[in-house]
Design an enzyme around this catalytic site. Structure first.
Site, PDB file in Angstrom:
ATOM      1  N   HIS A 160       0.834  -1.197   0.000  1.00  0.00           N
ATOM      2  CA  HIS A 160       0.000   0.000   0.000  1.00  0.00           C
ATOM      3  C   HIS A 160       0.869   1.247   0.000  1.00  0.00           C
ATOM      4  CE1 HIS A 160      -2.557   3.074   2.304  1.00  0.00           C
ATOM      5  NE2 HIS A 160      -3.124   2.938   1.123  1.00  0.00           N
ATOM      6  N   SER A 161       0.599   2.167  -0.918  1.00  0.00           N
ATOM      7  CA  SER A 161       1.222   3.482  -0.930  1.00  0.00           C
ATOM      8  C   SER A 161       2.747   3.375  -0.971  1.00  0.00           C
ATOM      9  CB  SER A 161       0.725   4.270   0.284  1.00  0.00           C
ATOM     10  OG  SER A 161       0.994   5.635   0.159  1.00  0.00           O
TER      11      SER A 161
END
Length: 233
Positions: A76-77
């Site tokens: 994520h991210s």
């Protein structure tokens, strides 16, 4: 059964996947949610020396210690950088790399991959209130969090993130290209990672949308889990 390793982004920890994990496990998959060095429940290890190589090593050591094969790495991210670096070293053990609103690494530091306005905010935040070496957590509103209950759950658990992880180049040999890529974009916010979604589509990757802000694992866990179940098959 697949083995899925969910890797959190900046300021978070493995705990942030709590609403997603039960759905994946009920479908028969093995799920691991490590916390990267220096953050959250491992914040006692925070120092100016913690960099991108540290976090890549965290993930490589996890896969090797548990003797995992056919692994789906989900980043994520910021953790897009981490799973790219890990897949480069674990290409024989990795089935796919899944970027959840994340950086598709190409060797450059993460800070150089952000839109200039966002990158400037990061640099200013580090200098003004991060002692020059940590990134204070961003306001949750900027990440698409509006529900008071979600804020109440997230805020006490977020911790500063080591700045060096954003300024270190991503070490790559090119082996990661042998691992298929998937991009999942969170479309109900400012879409900072839109460039990477377009890049993934142009390269012929499998792509998916989630109707959520950036924190899909918090605000749309069932929709996100459904997408991940499609990805692993």
């Amino acid at each position: 059964m697949s083995t899925i390793v969910l890797v959190h982004g900046a300021w978070h920890g493995g705990w942030c996947w709590q609403r997603v994990v039960p759905v994946l496990e009920q479908a028969g998959h093995r799920v691991l949610t490590p916390t990267l060095s220096g953050i959250s429940d491992r914040s006692h290890l925070l120092s100016p020396a913690v960099g991108l190589d540290t976090h890549i090593e965290d993930l490589v050591q996890l896969v090797q210690a548990y003797d995992l094969d056919d692994v789906t790495l989900v980043g994520h991210s910021y953790a897009g950088q981490v799973i790219t670096g890990a897949a480069d070293r674990l290409s024989g053990r990795t089935a796919r790399r899944v970027y959840l609103d994340g950086f598709i690494g190409d060797g450059r530091p993460a800070i150089e991959l952000l839109p200039e306005t966002v990158a400037r905010h990061y640099r200013e935040s580090v200098e003004q209130s991060g002692f020059g070496w940590v990134i204070p957590p961003r306001p949750l509103e900027k990440l698409g969090i509006s529900d008071p209950a979600d804020k109440e759950w997230l805020l006490p658990r977020l911790t500063p993130h080591p700045w060096k992880t954003y300024t270190d180049p991503l070490p790559l040999t090119g082996a990661y290209r042998d691992v298929p890529g998937v991009f999942v974009e969170c479309v109900d916010w400012m879409r900072v990672f839109r460039t990477f979604a377009e890049q993934a589509a142009a390269d012929g990757w499998e792509t998916h949308d989630v109707n959520s802000g950036h924190e899909a694992m918090v605000t749309a866990p069932e929709e996100l889990a459904a997408v991940l179940l499609k990805v692993v098959g």
